[in-house]
Design a protein around this motif. Structure first.
Motif, short mmCIF file in Angstrom:
data_model
loop_
_atom_site.label_atom_id
_atom_site.label_comp_id
_atom_site.label_asym_id
_atom_site.label_seq_id
_atom_site.Cartn_x
_atom_site.Cartn_y
_atom_site.Cartn_z
N LEU A 86 0.83 -1.21 0.00
CA LEU A 86 0.00 0.00 0.00
C LEU A 86 0.87 1.26 0.00
CD1 LEU A 86 -2.75 1.40 0.18
CD2 LEU A 86 -2.66 1.10 2.67
N LYS A 87 1.96 1.23 0.76
CA LYS A 87 2.85 2.39 0.77
C LYS A 87 3.46 2.62 -0.61
CE LYS A 87 4.11 2.26 5.67
NZ LYS A 87 5.24 2.13 6.63
N GLN A 88 3.84 1.52 -1.28
CA GLN A 88 4.37 1.66 -2.63
C GLN A 88 3.31 2.23 -3.58
OE1 GLN A 88 5.66 -2.28 -3.67
NE2 GLN A 88 7.60 -2.15 -2.52
N LYS B 266 -1.64 8.37 -14.06
CA LYS B 266 -2.26 8.89 -12.84
C LYS B 266 -3.46 8.02 -12.44
CE LYS B 266 -5.19 12.69 -11.33
NZ LYS B 266 -5.93 13.87 -11.77
N LEU B 267 -4.30 7.67 -13.39
CA LEU B 267 -5.48 6.87 -13.10
C LEU B 267 -5.10 5.46 -12.67
CD1 LEU B 267 -7.80 7.99 -16.05
CD2 LEU B 267 -7.88 8.75 -13.65
N THR B 268 -4.07 4.89 -13.31
CA THR B 268 -3.65 3.52 -12.98
C THR B 268 -3.10 3.44 -11.57
OG1 THR B 268 -3.14 3.10 -15.31
CG2 THR B 268 -2.15 1.63 -13.68
N THR B 269 -2.27 4.40 -11.21
CA THR B 269 -1.70 4.38 -9.85
C THR B 269 -2.76 4.64 -8.79
OG1 THR B 269 -1.08 6.72 -10.13
CG2 THR B 269 0.60 5.05 -10.63
N ALA B 270 -3.77 5.45 -9.12
CA ALA B 270 -4.87 5.68 -8.17
C ALA B 270 -5.64 4.39 -7.94
CB ALA B 270 -5.79 6.78 -8.71
N ALA B 271 -5.86 3.63 -9.04
CA ALA B 271 -6.54 2.34 -8.89
C ALA B 271 -5.68 1.36 -8.10
CB ALA B 271 -6.85 1.78 -10.28
N GLY B 272 -4.34 1.45 -8.28
CA GLY B 272 -3.45 0.60 -7.52
C GLY B 272 -3.54 0.85 -6.03
N VAL B 273 -3.75 2.12 -5.66
CA VAL B 273 -3.92 2.45 -4.24
C VAL B 273 -5.18 1.82 -3.69
CG1 VAL B 273 -4.38 4.33 -2.62
CG2 VAL B 273 -2.58 4.57 -4.35
N GLU C 237 -5.33 -0.93 -0.72
CA GLU C 237 -6.13 -0.69 0.49
C GLU C 237 -7.09 -1.85 0.74
OE1 GLU C 237 -6.43 4.20 0.73
OE2 GLU C 237 -7.90 3.05 -0.45
N ALA C 238 -7.71 -2.35 -0.32
CA ALA C 238 -8.61 -3.49 -0.16
C ALA C 238 -7.85 -4.71 0.32
CB ALA C 238 -9.30 -3.79 -1.48
N ALA C 239 -6.63 -4.92 -0.18
CA ALA C 239 -5.83 -6.05 0.26
C ALA C 239 -5.48 -5.94 1.73
CB ALA C 239 -4.56 -6.15 -0.59
N VAL C 240 -5.18 -4.73 2.18
CA VAL C 240 -4.89 -4.50 3.60
C VAL C 240 -6.11 -4.80 4.45
CG1 VAL C 240 -4.34 -2.74 5.33
CG2 VAL C 240 -3.01 -2.87 3.20
N GLN C 241 -7.28 -4.34 4.01
CA GLN C 241 -8.51 -4.60 4.76
C GLN C 241 -8.79 -6.09 4.84
OE1 GLN C 241 -11.52 -2.28 2.79
NE2 GLN C 241 -10.75 -0.33 3.57
N GLY C 242 -8.55 -6.81 3.71
CA GLY C 242 -8.75 -8.25 3.73
C GLY C 242 -7.81 -8.94 4.68
N ALA C 243 -6.53 -8.49 4.71
CA ALA C 243 -5.56 -9.09 5.62
C ALA C 243 -5.91 -8.80 7.07
CB ALA C 243 -4.16 -8.58 5.29
N GLU C 244 -6.40 -7.59 7.34
CA GLU C 244 -6.83 -7.25 8.70
C GLU C 244 -8.02 -8.11 9.11
OE1 GLU C 244 -5.57 -2.50 8.90
OE2 GLU C 244 -7.59 -3.09 8.27
#
Length: 387
Positions: A110-112, A148-155, A159-166
């Motif tokens: 997510l930081k990346q 710009k749009l691709t990196t925004a989607a990557g964020v 974030e969804a992956a972090v929520q799933g891991a949590e």
């Protein structure tokens, strides 16, 4: 001398014959036969409140099977089997190490994603300023916008992956979803738990449900009789229900009907109904067979007779009634429900008529009897003699 002897013999013969005739006359004198004695009771109209007994089975108002949602080694069981558990209490803990590592990895990604998005946004802003002066082409500007749009989607994806891991990490601790009584644990500390493994069950004992079924005919008759007696439509909440436990004792609470199915079971011809009891002492447990005593919400007058007076033959149930001359008459009767030792009479008898309750084996229709009124002796507790 001979003549005197003959005369005496004739006198003796006449005397003997006279005595015999007298004796025969006394023996043949008619005697009045004794009338058979019977005990009678009087049919009386009394105020009653109809009751019906139906067998039901208790069910927990909430019955939850605790299952694992992840795989891992069980580290801890945090409850005592059979205890009452409050909602939110910790029940089990699965080794969180693997899921904590996955969460850390997703946070790094997510930081990346944030860094890539920030660079893309800065490049897009720079290109937007240079485009009017022709310093960059429109194609280059399109590429910057796409980045710009691709990196925004990557964020968003990170974030969804972090929520799933949590969420996965949160599943390592299993909490009670309701308050209730916990069963024995189906797993032991150190076991490798797989996803969807059954670990324990939790049942809510307050309130307790009792499911039962009523025949469609009996249900219609009851509603019609209630409405006729009360001269109005009876609401289901007006019906008071008592409960008899498996050992024959009465439960201390009364319940009420809170659910009536919207259709009759075509296979059995019965309507499923549910009663609710608060079960404040948590005395009732799921799975018990109990007897529901459903009491009519209205009182009515009914003609009652003792059950001991009722006989049955091919014509049906009947009683032996005495007329004004104490003569026996056979009377066919239609009977309803029972009230203790009495039976409700629907037709065939009138209030005040006398009927035989004891001595039935000595009588038949048409004969006259000696009637003795039945004496009702109130029950008294016996007192043991002093030792």
């Amino acid at each position: 001398m001979v003549a005197q002897t003959v005369s005496k013999l004739k006198w003796c013969v006449f005397l003997v014959l006279g005595l015999q005739l007298t004796a025969c006359g006394e023996a043949s004198a008619p005697q009045q036969a004794m009338l058979p004695s019977v005990i009678v009771n009087t049919a009386k109209t009394e105020e009653i409140q109809s009751k019906t007994e139906i067998v039901g089975r208790t069910h927990a108002s909430e019955d939850v099977m605790i299952k694992s949602q992840i795989q891992g080694q069980l580290l801890n069981r945090a409850f005592v089997e059979g205890d009452d558990i409050n909602k939110g209490d910790l029940l089990f803990e699965i080794d969180p190490a693997t899921y904590a590592a996955e969460l850390a990895q997703h946070k790094a990604v997510l930081k990346q994603a944030f860094a890539s998005r920030d660079v893309a946004v800065m490049n897009w802003e720079r290109g937007r300023r240079l485009l009017p002066d022709g310093m960059i082409s429109a194609q280059d500007m399109d590429e910057l916008t796409t980045r710009k749009l691709t990196t925004a989607a990557g964020v968003v994806q990170a974030e969804a992956a972090v929520q799933g891991a949590e969420l996965q990490l949160s599943y390592t601790k299993i909490y009670a979803p309701i308050s209730g009584r916990i069963s024995n644990a189906k797993v032991s500390t150190g076991d490798i738990i797989s996803s969807n493994s059954e670990m324990a069950s939790l049942v809510q004992l307050q309130p307790m449900w009792v499911n039962f079924q009523v025949a469609e005919k009996a249900l219609i008759n009851a509603r019609q009789n209630f409405a006729k007696a009360a001269k109005k439509e009876i609401d289901i909440s007006d019906i008071v229900i008592s409960l008899r436990l498996p050992n024959g004792s009465l439960f201390s609470e009364t319940g009420y009907v809170d659910f009536v199915s919207n259709r009759v079971d075509a296979a059995t011809g019965t309507l499923p109904i549910r009663a609710t009891f608060k079960n404040e002492d948590k005395f009732m447990l799921p799975g018990m067979f109990v007897t529901l005593i459903i009491e009519s919400p209205v009182k009515e007058n009914a003609l009652l007779i003792p059950q001991s007076a009722v006989q049955e033959d091919q014509q049906g149930r009947f009683v032996m009634v005495l007329n004004d001359k104490d003569e026996v008459e056979k009377r066919i009767v239609e009977l309803g429900e029972r009230f203790g030792i009495d039976w409700r009479v629907l037709s065939g008898l009138k209030d005040g008529e006398r009927l035989v309750v004891d001595g039935l084996q000595k009588i038949r229709p048409g004969i006259q009897v000696k009637a003795v009124e039945q004496e009702i002796i109130p029950f008294k507790e016996s007192v043991s003699a002093p030792q």
